[in-house]
Design an enzyme around this catalytic site. Structure first.
Site, PDB file in Angstrom:
ATOM      1  N   GLN A  55       8.115  23.249 -10.995  1.00  0.00           N
ATOM      2  CA  GLN A  55       7.820  22.951  -9.586  1.00  0.00           C
ATOM      3  C   GLN A  55       9.110  22.561  -8.880  1.00  0.00           C
ATOM      4  O   GLN A  55       9.127  22.375  -7.674  1.00  0.00           O
ATOM      5  CB  GLN A  55       6.847  21.775  -9.500  1.00  0.00           C
ATOM      6  N   VAL A  88      12.780  22.664  -7.234  1.00  0.00           N
ATOM      7  CA  VAL A  88      13.450  23.630  -6.375  1.00  0.00           C
ATOM      8  C   VAL A  88      14.971  23.583  -6.578  1.00  0.00           C
ATOM      9  O   VAL A  88      15.714  24.297  -5.921  1.00  0.00           O
ATOM     10  CB  VAL A  88      13.059  23.405  -4.894  1.00  0.00           C
ATOM     11  N   ASP A  89      15.412  22.702  -7.485  1.00  0.00           N
ATOM     12  CA  ASP A  89      16.845  22.665  -7.806  1.00  0.00           C
ATOM     13  C   ASP A  89      17.182  23.803  -8.766  1.00  0.00           C
ATOM     14  O   ASP A  89      16.302  24.547  -9.204  1.00  0.00           O
ATOM     15  CB  ASP A  89      17.228  21.283  -8.386  1.00  0.00           C
ATOM     16  N   HIS A 134       7.513  26.770  -6.711  1.00  0.00           N
ATOM     17  CA  HIS A 134       7.625  26.205  -5.361  1.00  0.00           C
ATOM     18  C   HIS A 134       8.889  26.646  -4.628  1.00  0.00           C
ATOM     19  O   HIS A 134       9.324  25.994  -3.684  1.00  0.00           O
ATOM     20  CB  HIS A 134       7.556  24.671  -5.432  1.00  0.00           C
ATOM     21  N   CYS A 160      13.983  35.428   5.601  1.00  0.00           N
ATOM     22  CA  CYS A 160      13.998  35.760   7.024  1.00  0.00           C
ATOM     23  C   CYS A 160      12.577  36.088   7.474  1.00  0.00           C
ATOM     24  O   CYS A 160      11.918  36.946   6.883  1.00  0.00           O
ATOM     25  CB  CYS A 160      14.920  36.948   7.288  1.00  0.00           C
ATOM     26  N   CYS A 181      19.300  41.380   8.842  1.00  0.00           N
ATOM     27  CA  CYS A 181      18.813  42.092  10.043  1.00  0.00           C
ATOM     28  C   CYS A 181      19.497  41.635  11.330  1.00  0.00           C
ATOM     29  O   CYS A 181      19.143  42.112  12.416  1.00  0.00           O
ATOM     30  CB  CYS A 181      17.289  41.947  10.162  1.00  0.00           C
ATOM     31  N   SER A 185       3.772  14.276 -11.466  1.00  0.00           N
ATOM     32  CA  SER A 185       2.799  13.227 -11.160  1.00  0.00           C
ATOM     33  C   SER A 185       1.359  13.734 -11.215  1.00  0.00           C
ATOM     34  O   SER A 185       0.423  12.935 -11.207  1.00  0.00           O
ATOM     35  CB  SER A 185       3.098  12.633  -9.781  1.00  0.00           C
ATOM     36  N   LEU A 201       7.166   8.860 -17.463  1.00  0.00           N
ATOM     37  CA  LEU A 201       7.469   7.426 -17.539  1.00  0.00           C
ATOM     38  C   LEU A 201       6.198   6.600 -17.610  1.00  0.00           C
ATOM     39  O   LEU A 201       6.190   5.483 -18.103  1.00  0.00           O
ATOM     40  CB  LEU A 201       8.237   6.987 -16.277  1.00  0.00           C
ATOM     41  N   ALA A 255      12.485  11.686 -19.707  1.00  0.00           N
ATOM     42  CA  ALA A 255      12.622  13.088 -20.137  1.00  0.00           C
ATOM     43  C   ALA A 255      13.894  13.252 -20.971  1.00  0.00           C
ATOM     44  O   ALA A 255      13.901  13.967 -21.973  1.00  0.00           O
ATOM     45  CB  ALA A 255      12.661  13.992 -18.907  1.00  0.00           C
TER      46      ALA A 255
HETATM   47  P1  NAD Z   1       6.681  13.767  -8.109  1.00  0.00           P
HETATM   48  O1  NAD Z   1       7.837  13.205  -7.368  1.00  0.00           O
HETATM   49  O2  NAD Z   1       5.344  13.728  -7.496  1.00  0.00           O
HETATM   50  O3  NAD Z   1       6.530  12.976  -9.493  1.00  0.00           O
HETATM   51  C1  NAD Z   1       7.573  12.776 -10.377  1.00  0.00           C
HETATM   52  C2  NAD Z   1       7.003  12.335 -11.711  1.00  0.00           C
HETATM   53  O4  NAD Z   1       8.067  12.238 -12.626  1.00  0.00           O
HETATM   54  C3  NAD Z   1       6.309  10.974 -11.672  1.00  0.00           C
HETATM   55  O5  NAD Z   1       5.070  11.071 -12.341  1.00  0.00           O
HETATM   56  C4  NAD Z   1       7.277  10.054 -12.427  1.00  0.00           C
HETATM   57  O6  NAD Z   1       6.593   9.043 -13.174  1.00  0.00           O
HETATM   58  C5  NAD Z   1       7.957  11.026 -13.353  1.00  0.00           C
HETATM   59  N1  NAD Z   1       9.316  10.645 -13.718  1.00  0.00           N
HETATM   60  C6  NAD Z   1      10.270  10.085 -12.936  1.00  0.00           C
HETATM   61  N2  NAD Z   1      11.416   9.945 -13.606  1.00  0.00           N
HETATM   62  C7  NAD Z   1      11.194  10.422 -14.861  1.00  0.00           C
HETATM   63  C8  NAD Z   1      12.000  10.541 -16.035  1.00  0.00           C
HETATM   64  N3  NAD Z   1      13.270  10.157 -16.048  1.00  0.00           N
HETATM   65  N4  NAD Z   1      11.431  11.088 -17.141  1.00  0.00           N
HETATM   66  C9  NAD Z   1      10.142  11.479 -17.153  1.00  0.00           C
HETATM   67  N5  NAD Z   1       9.326  11.394 -16.072  1.00  0.00           N
HETATM   68  C10 NAD Z   1       9.853  10.860 -14.938  1.00  0.00           C
HETATM   69  O7  NAD Z   1       7.088  15.238  -8.507  1.00  0.00           O
HETATM   70  P2  NAD Z   1       6.234  16.514  -8.903  1.00  0.00           P
HETATM   71  O8  NAD Z   1       5.058  16.109  -9.720  1.00  0.00           O
HETATM   72  O9  NAD Z   1       7.191  17.492  -9.415  1.00  0.00           O
HETATM   73  O10 NAD Z   1       5.578  17.145  -7.582  1.00  0.00           O
HETATM   74  C11 NAD Z   1       5.896  17.041  -6.278  1.00  0.00           C
HETATM   75  C12 NAD Z   1       6.745  18.109  -5.610  1.00  0.00           C
HETATM   76  O11 NAD Z   1       8.038  17.593  -5.613  1.00  0.00           O
HETATM   77  C13 NAD Z   1       6.926  19.477  -6.212  1.00  0.00           C
HETATM   78  O12 NAD Z   1       6.405  20.408  -5.327  1.00  0.00           O
HETATM   79  C14 NAD Z   1       8.464  19.713  -6.260  1.00  0.00           C
HETATM   80  O13 NAD Z   1       8.786  20.953  -5.664  1.00  0.00           O
HETATM   81  C15 NAD Z   1       8.990  18.626  -5.416  1.00  0.00           C
HETATM   82  N6  NAD Z   1      10.300  18.027  -5.767  1.00  0.00           N
HETATM   83  C16 NAD Z   1      11.235  18.712  -6.497  1.00  0.00           C
HETATM   84  C17 NAD Z   1      12.433  18.097  -6.825  1.00  0.00           C
HETATM   85  C18 NAD Z   1      13.470  18.888  -7.605  1.00  0.00           C
HETATM   86  O14 NAD Z   1      13.593  20.083  -7.402  1.00  0.00           O
HETATM   87  N7  NAD Z   1      14.207  18.258  -8.509  1.00  0.00           N
HETATM   88  C19 NAD Z   1      12.685  16.790  -6.432  1.00  0.00           C
HETATM   89  C20 NAD Z   1      11.712  16.113  -5.667  1.00  0.00           C
HETATM   90  C21 NAD Z   1      10.523  16.755  -5.361  1.00  0.00           C
END
Ligand code: NAD
Length: 239
Positions: free
Chosen positions: A93, A95-96, A111, A119, A141, A180, A206, A223
């Site tokens: 999910q 986007v990085d 995502h 575009c 374009c 989450s 976590l 993680a």
């Molecule tokens: P979220 O922010 O809703 O939840 C993050 C989850 O990660 C939480 O449950 C938290 O407890 C857990 N967490 C935090 N640090 C952690 C660690 N070090 N080790 C293990 N778990 C850890 O994110 P989500 O569930 O991915 O969903 C929300 C949306 O956020 C997605 O659509 C995504 O595109 C977007 N998003 C992406 C990024 C990214 O690309 N890195 C960053 C922020 C949000």
């Protein structure tokens, strides 16, 4: 996994995977951005009403990728991908671009990606590393003001759903890391995997989440520590 030498594996990752690299999660620092809930910025409605603000949010996030690196969890998942004897799919999910930078190839961004733009006039999707604004001209374009981040915003349909559903049809082991469990359809994948016969469902986070009850194995921790440990365990079982 006892009895299976080539189990099919699907890994779902969320913002928690990149948190230790310094990319904030939505429940963390990005929860409120310039006084707005993220859901209010990451939406088609916001882009229509205040496109300058939406561009600023994504410009900041795109630029911040230059200051972060993949962490131990990204690298461990690539080790798993390369060594896994059965089918392997990593659905993120995020986007990085940290998984790609660690070497991931069997990866779907459901995502979208910060380093892609689209575009609205010619529909082309392009690689993009710079800032965007409401007057940026499309390199394909030549129309001005029609470019948007290639991000799936709240209320939009995620990418690759068919391919992901197909993988879940035959999954043996489902692993969910740092999400989450509140954003659908990804939040429903664990239940879907279980209903299709996955025997082993492992969650790394976590804390307990909205979807923890669907897992057979819950591991609470970072993680960066838990993913490398799990990868070594899984590989020892199948190789
Ligand atoms: P979220 O922010 O809703 O939840 C993050 C989850 O990660 C939480 O449950 C938290 O407890 C857990 N967490 C935090 N640090 C952690 C660690 N070090 N080790 C293990 N778990 C850890 O994110 P989500 O569930 O991915 O969903 C929300 C949306 O956020 C997605 O659509 C995504 O595109 C977007 N998003 C992406 C990024 C990214 O690309 N890195 C960053 C922020 C949000």
């Amino acid at each position: 996994m006892a009895g299976l030498t080539h189990p099919n594996l699907v890994v779902l990752t969320g913002a928690g995977l990149s948190a230790e690299s310094g990319v904030p999660t939505f429940r963390g620092t990005y929860g409120l951005w310039e006084g707005h809930h993220v859901e209010e910025v990451a939406s088609p409605q916001a882009f229509k009403a205040v496109p300058e603000m939406v561009h600023r949010f994504y410009n900041m996030r795109r630029a911040s990728l230059k200051t972060v690196e993949p962490n131990a969890a990204h690298h461990a998942l690539v080790r798993l991908e390369k060594a896994w004897p059965g089918s392997f799919l990593h659905v993120t999910q995020n986007v990085d671009d940290l998984n790609e930078r660690a070497g991931a190839e069997k990866l779907l961004h459901m995502h979208g990606q910060l380093k892609k733009i689209r575009c609205l006039n010619c529909r082309n999707v392009m690689h993009w590393e710079e800032d965007l604004d409401i007057s940026t001209v499309c390199p394909e374009c030549a129309t001005a003001g029609k470019l948007r981040p290639d991000i799936v915003w709240f209320g939009e349909v995620p990418y690759h759903i068919e391919e992901i559903s197909q993988a879940l049809e035959t999954v043996d082991i489902f692993v969910c890391i740092g999400t989450s469990g509140v954003v659908y359809p990804a939040a429903g994948f664990a239940r879907q995997a279980a209903s299709k016969g996955a025997k082993r469902l492992i969650e790394i986070n976590l804390e307990a989440t909205e979807i923890s009850s669907h897992f057979t194995d819950q591991r609470q921790g970072t993680a960066g520590e838990e993913v490398p440990r799990l990868v070594e365990e899984l590989l020892k079982e199948v190789l």
